[in-house]
Scaffold this motif. Sequence first.
Motif, PDB file in Angstrom:
ATOM      1  N   LYS A  95      -3.392  -2.098  -2.628  1.00 22.68           N
ATOM      2  CA  LYS A  95      -3.728  -2.179  -4.051  1.00 22.68           C
ATOM      3  C   LYS A  95      -2.954  -3.258  -4.797  1.00 22.68           C
ATOM      4  O   LYS A  95      -3.318  -3.607  -5.919  1.00 22.68           O
ATOM      5  CB  LYS A  95      -3.473  -0.827  -4.721  1.00 22.68           C
ATOM      6  CG  LYS A  95      -4.219   0.324  -4.057  1.00 22.68           C
ATOM      7  CD  LYS A  95      -5.723   0.107  -4.020  1.00 22.68           C
ATOM      8  CE  LYS A  95      -6.440   1.319  -3.427  1.00 22.68           C
ATOM      9  NZ  LYS A  95      -7.903   1.082  -3.320  1.00 22.68           N
ATOM     10  N   GLU A 154      -8.906  -3.102   1.548  1.00 22.63           N
ATOM     11  CA  GLU A 154      -9.216  -2.141   0.497  1.00 22.63           C
ATOM     12  C   GLU A 154      -8.098  -1.116   0.280  1.00 22.63           C
ATOM     13  O   GLU A 154      -7.989  -0.520  -0.792  1.00 22.63           O
ATOM     14  CB  GLU A 154     -10.523  -1.412   0.806  1.00 22.63           C
ATOM     15  CG  GLU A 154     -11.774  -2.292   0.724  1.00 22.63           C
ATOM     16  CD  GLU A 154     -11.946  -3.209   1.915  1.00 22.63           C
ATOM     17  OE1 GLU A 154     -12.820  -4.100   1.847  1.00 22.63           O
ATOM     18  OE2 GLU A 154     -11.208  -3.067   2.924  1.00 22.63           O
ATOM     19  N   ALA A 213       0.840  -1.195   0.000  1.00 23.76           N
ATOM     20  CA  ALA A 213       0.000   0.000   0.000  1.00 23.76           C
ATOM     21  C   ALA A 213       0.871   1.240   0.000  1.00 23.76           C
ATOM     22  O   ALA A 213       2.040   1.190   0.369  1.00 23.76           O
ATOM     23  CB  ALA A 213      -0.916   0.014   1.223  1.00 23.76           C
TER      24      ALA A 213
END
Length: 123
Positions: free
Chosen positions: A111, A108, A99
């Motif tokens: 990525k 979430e 991230a």
Amino acid sequence: QVQLVESGGGLVQAGGSLRLSCAASTRAFNTYTMAWFRRAPEKEREIVACINWSGDSTHYADFGKGRFTISRDNAANTVDLQIDNLEPEDTAVYYCAAAGLYGIFIPEVFKIWGQGTQVTVSS
């Protein structure tokens, strides 16, 4: 495109140890926050441990405190997860993830993901 490749999973007896490793294919590795997640059968993906870009800040899930240790080597572009005193409940696919920020420990935010490595703990 950054790629993450995990290794080190396997079958181990309860009480044993494993060391998972994740290799990143990027020269910008030292700019990423890195984390390990896991997904057990029929459960949601959950954070195991996270480490900031420099390695001086770490976060652990409550179940992992004292048994899991995350570390990184920015020169080698790797992040490791040492798991000690394994329990059958640790059986899961373990994922490495990257991230751009540190401090929010939900899937979430991350990525970039590896393909996962299976850890199976027998009782």
